[in-house]
Write a protein that holds these residues in place. Structure first.
Motif, short mmCIF file in Angstrom:
data_model
loop_
_atom_site.label_atom_id
_atom_site.label_comp_id
_atom_site.label_asym_id
_atom_site.label_seq_id
_atom_site.Cartn_x
_atom_site.Cartn_y
_atom_site.Cartn_z
N VAL A 59 39.00 43.68 -57.93
CA VAL A 59 38.77 42.27 -58.19
C VAL A 59 38.83 41.52 -56.86
O VAL A 59 39.67 41.79 -56.00
N ASP A 60 37.89 40.59 -56.69
CA ASP A 60 37.88 39.72 -55.51
C ASP A 60 38.66 38.46 -55.86
O ASP A 60 38.29 37.72 -56.79
N VAL A 61 39.75 38.22 -55.11
CA VAL A 61 40.61 37.09 -55.44
C VAL A 61 41.29 36.60 -54.17
O VAL A 61 41.63 37.40 -53.27
N LEU A 62 41.47 35.27 -54.05
CA LEU A 62 42.21 34.65 -52.95
C LEU A 62 41.66 35.08 -51.60
O LEU A 62 42.41 35.35 -50.64
N GLY A 63 40.33 35.17 -51.53
CA GLY A 63 39.69 35.51 -50.27
C GLY A 63 39.80 36.96 -49.89
O GLY A 63 39.32 37.36 -48.82
N GLY A 64 40.44 37.77 -50.72
CA GLY A 64 40.58 39.19 -50.42
C GLY A 64 40.22 40.04 -51.63
O GLY A 64 39.41 39.64 -52.48
N LYS A 65 40.84 41.20 -51.70
CA LYS A 65 40.48 42.12 -52.77
C LYS A 65 41.73 42.87 -53.21
O LYS A 65 42.59 43.24 -52.38
N SER B 67 46.80 33.74 -47.83
CA SER B 67 48.03 33.09 -48.26
C SER B 67 47.81 31.60 -48.50
O SER B 67 48.46 30.99 -49.36
N SER B 68 46.92 30.98 -47.73
CA SER B 68 46.66 29.55 -47.91
C SER B 68 46.06 29.29 -49.28
O SER B 68 46.41 28.31 -49.96
N GLU B 69 45.13 30.18 -49.74
CA GLU B 69 44.56 30.00 -51.09
C GLU B 69 45.61 30.22 -52.16
O GLU B 69 45.61 29.54 -53.18
N THR C 240 53.92 25.04 -46.72
CA THR C 240 52.54 25.57 -46.73
C THR C 240 52.56 26.86 -45.93
O THR C 240 53.40 27.08 -45.05
N LEU C 241 51.59 27.73 -46.24
CA LEU C 241 51.48 29.04 -45.60
C LEU C 241 50.01 29.37 -45.45
O LEU C 241 49.21 29.14 -46.38
N SER C 242 49.62 29.91 -44.34
CA SER C 242 48.22 30.29 -44.12
C SER C 242 48.18 31.59 -43.35
O SER C 242 49.11 31.92 -42.60
N GLY C 243 47.10 32.35 -43.60
CA GLY C 243 46.94 33.65 -42.96
C GLY C 243 46.77 34.75 -43.99
O GLY C 243 47.04 34.57 -45.17
#
Length: 870
Positions: free
Chosen positions: A693-699, A722-724, A735-738
């Protein structure tokens, strides 16, 4: 002189012409002359004149008539005398029905009386009849040959199914051979023996001994019968040749007034139902012939079953068994037992009619009853067959036929059935039997009551079920309830039992009200229409269609061969929205789009059970829920079912593809494949594979999950943004990104773990920012941690490693190590965080207050590295 010459000539002509005239007019004067000696009311008729020659007298056709009945008809008769008289007859037909019309006459005082006197009058002669026919027993016609002298008389008779060879010398009668074939596919009955005839031939032999062999169809070995008597007493014995068991033992006594069979015994140890009993018979006035003899007697029948012994007694007479008009009262009373069944009988009856066409009529009070157990679980409380007014004959059953059945089955319930009808000379495939039936009962497993009613008839070779209506008030099983299902006829069911062209046909409808399931699912009122066509109820084809308002129609067809039901079902392409009633309202699922179609083949047999195979397809499915939407569902389900097992995926695996799942997080391109057996086993595992499944910009992927499981199934997380994830959770505190990646070894049947030694890490830089208000609140509440919290307001994480374990109680344990750089107010500082956390994931979904949890953790665990940098 001249006149004397004329007279002599006339006398000579008279002498010559008179015999010639007598010969030429034999057909006229012989019947007239024979009438002088024939009994009154009888006569001889010649259709053609006899022909006399020097060596023979030929009679082409002669009939002997009694009143208006032709007693005998002779064709092609010839009388010669080559040393002794020889009579040859081509064909002789004798009608036994005319014998009763012969006039009775007093015997002459000068007539011979003894057997020797009769024999002394016999001429030396031969008699041959090429075809002798005695009606109404034409099947025994054959050729008769007699060799007659006063000292010895010999008879030979040869027919297709009968043979006789015997000789009488004085009073000694010897039967060398007698064979009679009653059935074409069975050996003939054979007999031989010696007899002593009485001095006066007016009765049975005074002494004799005979043996015969019978081949009874229901007995494998032959039955030997022996009869011996002397001076009015004798005995008949029948033995099974293979076992030597006695089947019949009848001692009898004979006087001029009465024939008595006293204390006779019989047994029948065959067909799994041994019978035995005793027999006594009196025949008064037997010398007056069967027409006038008075017969009475008693026979009992003893049966043995699991319920014990039963005894039934048949009393008959006094009455007459007349060839033309019998008159015999009788009554069967008592009980019979077979296995777990008991039959009770009180059957008064009357036998009448000719012996070759008897009629047995049951009189008032005739009743047959039964109770017991048919099979292990079915108990017959009572069956009643009232038989008063019913008549049995060679033509069949005539009268009112009734039956009342009351029974119960331990698991299924009780029931009461009635049958009432009328028969007219009915035998299977001959005559007429019309009936109606009705009944009611309970069906315990489904908490239901049922009823049935209908009419039908059996007319010659045609059985017709004219009407039928049967159904339940409900069918309830668990939380499923079907309202008022009922089966009726659209077209009479007809079975034509013609051996050359058998036919079986009919049309039926099964209707059911609304069906409800647990949670509020509802199947609208449904209708199944189907027809049958074939040769008999054990060999026919069927076809029909099933629909429930907008659902369907599902088309079915197949065949039944008496042992196995085979068929196919097609569900044509149809919108998924018609299944909306099947979804419980509290699910709050709204079917929006999509199509479904399916096809299966099925088979059912007692030894095999129910088996099926086929596939179902969903295309473009879409459903809306309160918190998410599922769009673009494509689902293919190939399967086989048998012996309680499902084989999922046959020529290909079960495949699922979902284009999009919209929620707080939108997932796309979800795919999965499933193949194997359910329930699974070591030899036939169940495999879930190719999950992605493709989710949160990844898989997120799962390569394979095998059940039963020996190795963990590795659930891989690849470059999840992580940001999504934070945007979906929307915590206000941070907030978290990466990107985040990892692997979770998944167990489904481990005795302790669900996830063991899973991990998450960042393949690239991560940035953590704590909300200013949150950080200020921590500083104000806890001055000791204030300095450290200031360095955590903004962190660039260069490396993180999180170890994850989840036990089978749902307890999640996290151990995280984070290394990064804090940048606050233009200054930088190296940061190292070690984090441990436990929480039950089964309750985690109830609250996503990650911010509050993080705030508490930071207050207790935030530390600064010894090295600080700008």
């Amino acid at each position: 002189m001249k006149g004397r010459y004329k007279a002599a000539l006339a006398l000579l002509l008279l002498i010559i012409l008179l015999p010639l005239a007598l010969v030429m007019t034999l057909g006229w004067w012989v019947p007239k002359l024979a009438g002088i000696w024939l009994p009154a009311g009888t006569r001889i008729a010649l259709d053609g004149p006899p022909k006399l020659s020097l060596h023979a007298l030929r009679i082409p056709d002669l009939r002997y008539i009694v009143a208006d009945c032709e007693l005998a008809h002779l064709r092609q008769g010839e009388l010669t005398h080559p040393g002794r008289w020889r009579l040859n007859i081509g064909e002789l037909e004798i009608n036994s029905a005319c014998l009763s019309k012969l006039p009775q006459a007093e015997p002459s005082a000068t007539a011979p009386r003894t057997l020797a006197q009769w024999q002394s009058m016999l001429p030396y002669s031969w008699v041959t009849i090429d075809r002798l026919t005695l009606s109404p027993w034409q099947q025994w016609q054959g050729k008769l040959a007699l060799d007659i002298t006063p000292q010895k008389q010999t008879v030979r008779y040869q027919g297709k199914d009968i043979t006789l060879s015997a000789q009488l010398q004085g009073q000694a009668l010897v039967v060398d051979e007698f064979a009679l074939r009653l059935l074409a596919d069975r050996p003939p009955i054979t007999l031989n023996g010696q007899f002593v005839m009485p001095l006066v031939p007016d009765g049975l032999p005074v002494e004799g001994h005979t043996r015969t062999t019978l081949q009874i169809p229901t007995i494998a070995s032959p039955v030997d019968v022996e009869v011996a008597w002397r001076e009015g007493e004798g005995e008949l014995i029948a033995l099974d040749r293979e076992t030597g068991d006695p089947l019949l033992d009848l001692p009898w006594q004979l006087t001029p007034q009465r024939l008595t069979i006293s204390d006779g015994r019989w047994s029948w140890p065959y067909q799994g139902m041994p019978l035995s009993g005793r027999l006594g018979v009196n025949v008064d006035g037997w010398k007056q012939g069967l027409d006038n003899a008075l017969i009475s007697g008693r026979m009992n029948v003893i049966t043995t079953g699991k319920a014990g012994k039963g005894n039934a007694v048949l009393n008959f007479g006094p009455g007459k068994l007349n060839p033309d008009a019998s008159d015999m009262p009788m009554q069967l009373t008592g009980e019979a037992k077979h296995e777990d069944l008991i039959f009770y009988a009180v059957l008064p009856a009357h036998l009448s009619g000719r012996l070759d066409d008897p009629q047995l009529a049951f009189t008032p009070g005739a009743l047959l009853r039964s109770r017991g157990r048919v099979i292990e679980s079915l108990n017959l409380d009572e069956i009643r067959w009232p038989l008063a007014g019913v008549t049995l004959s060679q033509r069949g059953v005539d009268g009112r036929l009734q039956a009342i059945l009351r029974a119960h089955e331990q698991q299924l319930g009780d029931f009461l059935l009635h049958l009432d009808g009328k028969a007219q000379d009915f035998l299977p495939d001959n005559g007429l039997w019309q009936w109606r039936y009705w009944g009611e009962g309970g069906f315990t497993p489904m908490q239901a009551r049922w009823d049935v009613a209908g009419t039908g008839e059996w007319r010659d070779q045609r059985i017709t079920l004219n009407t039928l209506s049967t159904g339940f008030n409900q069918l309830r099983y668990g939380t499923m309830q079907m309202r008022q299902p009922r089966l009726t006829l659209n077209k009479p069911v007809v079975w034509l039992r013609d051996p050359q062209h058998p036919q079986f046909s009919g049309a039926l409808t099964l209707e059911a009200g609304q069906t409800t399931f647990s949670g509020g699912s509802v199947l609208p009122p449904s209708v199944l229409n189907f027809s049958v066509e074939g040769s008999d109820p054990t060999l026919f084809q069927f076809k029909g269609d099933l629909h429930a308002q907008a659902i369907g129609p599902v088309r079915v067809n197949g065949r039944w061969d008496g042992e196995r039901l085979r068929g196919q079902a097609w569900w044509p392409q149809q919108s998924l929205t018609v299944f909306q009633p099947l979804l419980p309202p509290d699910w709050k699922v709204d079917l929006r789009e999509g199509e479904l179609y399916a096809q299966i083949a099925f088979s059912a047999a007692p030894a095999q059970g129910f088996t099926a195979g086929g596939h179902g397809v969903v295309k473009g499915g879409s459903a809306w829920l309160p918190d998410n939407k599922i769009n673009g569902v494509d689902f293919i389900l190939p399967f086989r079912y048998g012996n309680g097992n499902w084989q999922l995926g046959t020529h290909g695996p079960v495949s699922l593809h979902i284009a999009e799942i919209e929620n707080q997080v939108t997932a796309r391109n979800f795919t999965a494949s499933l193949q194997g057996r359910w329930p699974w086993s070591e030899t036939d595992p169940l495999l879930l594979s190719d999950v992605s499944v493709d989710v949160l910009g990844g898989k997120i992927t799962l390569l394979q999950l095998r059940m039963p499981q020996h190795d963990p199934a590795l659930l891989r997380v690849q470059n999840i943004s992580s940001s999504e994830l934070i945007s979906a959770i929307n915590p206000k505190q941070f907030t978290l990104s990466g990107p985040v990646s990892g692997a979770l070894p998944l167990w489904l049947n481990n005795e302790k773990w669900i996830v063991k030694d899973g991990w998450l890490s960042n393949p690239g830089p991560l940035t953590l920012r704590i909300d200013k208000d949150t950080a200020d609140a921590i500083v104000n509440d806890n001055m000791a941690a204030g300095a450290a919290i200031n360095w955590l307001r903004y962190i660039e994480i260069s490396r993180s490693w999180t170890k994850i374990n989840v036990d089978n109680l749902g307890l999640l344990t996290l151990q995280a190590a984070i290394t990064g750089t804090s940048r606050v107010e233009g200054k930088s500082n190296a940061i190292t965080l070690n984090y441990s956390h436990q929480e039950n994931i089964f309750t985690l979904w109830r609250s996503l207050r990650f911010g509050d949890n993080l705030q508490s953790w930071l207050e207790k665990n935030a530390t600064l590295s010894d090295k600080k940098g700008m």
